[in-house]
Scaffold this active site. Structure first.
Site, PDB file in Angstrom:
ATOM      1  N   CYS A 103       0.125   3.551   2.443  1.00 41.62           N
ATOM      2  CA  CYS A 103       0.737   3.163   4.141  1.00 41.62           C
ATOM      3  C   CYS A 103       2.546   3.048   3.962  1.00 41.62           C
ATOM      4  O   CYS A 103       2.994   3.159   5.392  1.00 41.62           O
ATOM      5  CB  CYS A 103       0.155   1.401   4.301  1.00 41.62           C
ATOM      6  SG  CYS A 103      -1.554   0.881   4.034  1.00 41.62           S
ATOM      7  N   CYS A 133       0.882  -1.078   0.177  1.00 41.00           N
ATOM      8  CA  CYS A 133       0.136  -0.148   0.363  1.00 41.00           C
ATOM      9  C   CYS A 133       0.872   1.115   0.552  1.00 41.00           C
ATOM     10  O   CYS A 133       1.617   1.266   0.819  1.00 41.00           O
ATOM     11  CB  CYS A 133      -0.874   0.072   1.434  1.00 41.00           C
ATOM     12  SG  CYS A 133      -1.714   1.215   1.293  1.00 41.00           S
TER      13      CYS A 133
END
Length: 131
Positions: free
Chosen positions: A44, A41
């Site tokens: 993230c 991600c």
């Protein structure tokens, strides 16, 4: 102290055992941030170094955990994680606030200072964070 990788079992032992308790009861002694993330991600990856910095800045006053949603699928399902990163903020009063999204450092600091390190008095019972 760096961020702490949290497993489903570790969550049940240190945060909240959703198998034995019906109502939320935070088991930690310090306010906490739990980052639900995945290695693939992009947002993230942007949040990770910010949380590392904050874990050092607030050492002894706040604990920051990370939950890999690809590995800890049961835990992700229990919390209904549908987008990542999703951040679970737990204040000094133990009340949880869930917020999806990647935030800049100043937003995390504002939430920590205004919501996590001081008890929240909110007569509306609204646990959303105003960003």
């Amino acid at each position: 102290m760096a961020t702490i990788q949290l497993t489903t079992q570790g969550f049940k032992e240190n945060i909240f055992n959703y198998e034995t308790e019906q109502d939320w009861k935070y088991q930690g002694a310090l306010p906490a941030i739990i980052d639900f993330y995945a290695d693939w991600c992009g947002p993230c990856k942007m949040v990770a170094p910010i949380l590392e910095e904050l874990s050092k800045e607030y050492e002894g006053r706040l604990v920051i955990y990370k939950v890999n949603t690809d590995i800890e699928q049961e835990l992700s399902a229990v919390f209904g994680i549908q987008s990542i990163p999703t951040i679970l903020f737990i204040g000094v009063d133990g009340e949880p606030m869930m917020q999806p999204g990647a935030f800049p450092k100043h937003v995390f600091k504002q939430v920590i200072e205004e919501r996590l390190l001081v008890p929240v008095t909110n007569e509306l019972g609204d646990n959303q964070i105003d960003l």
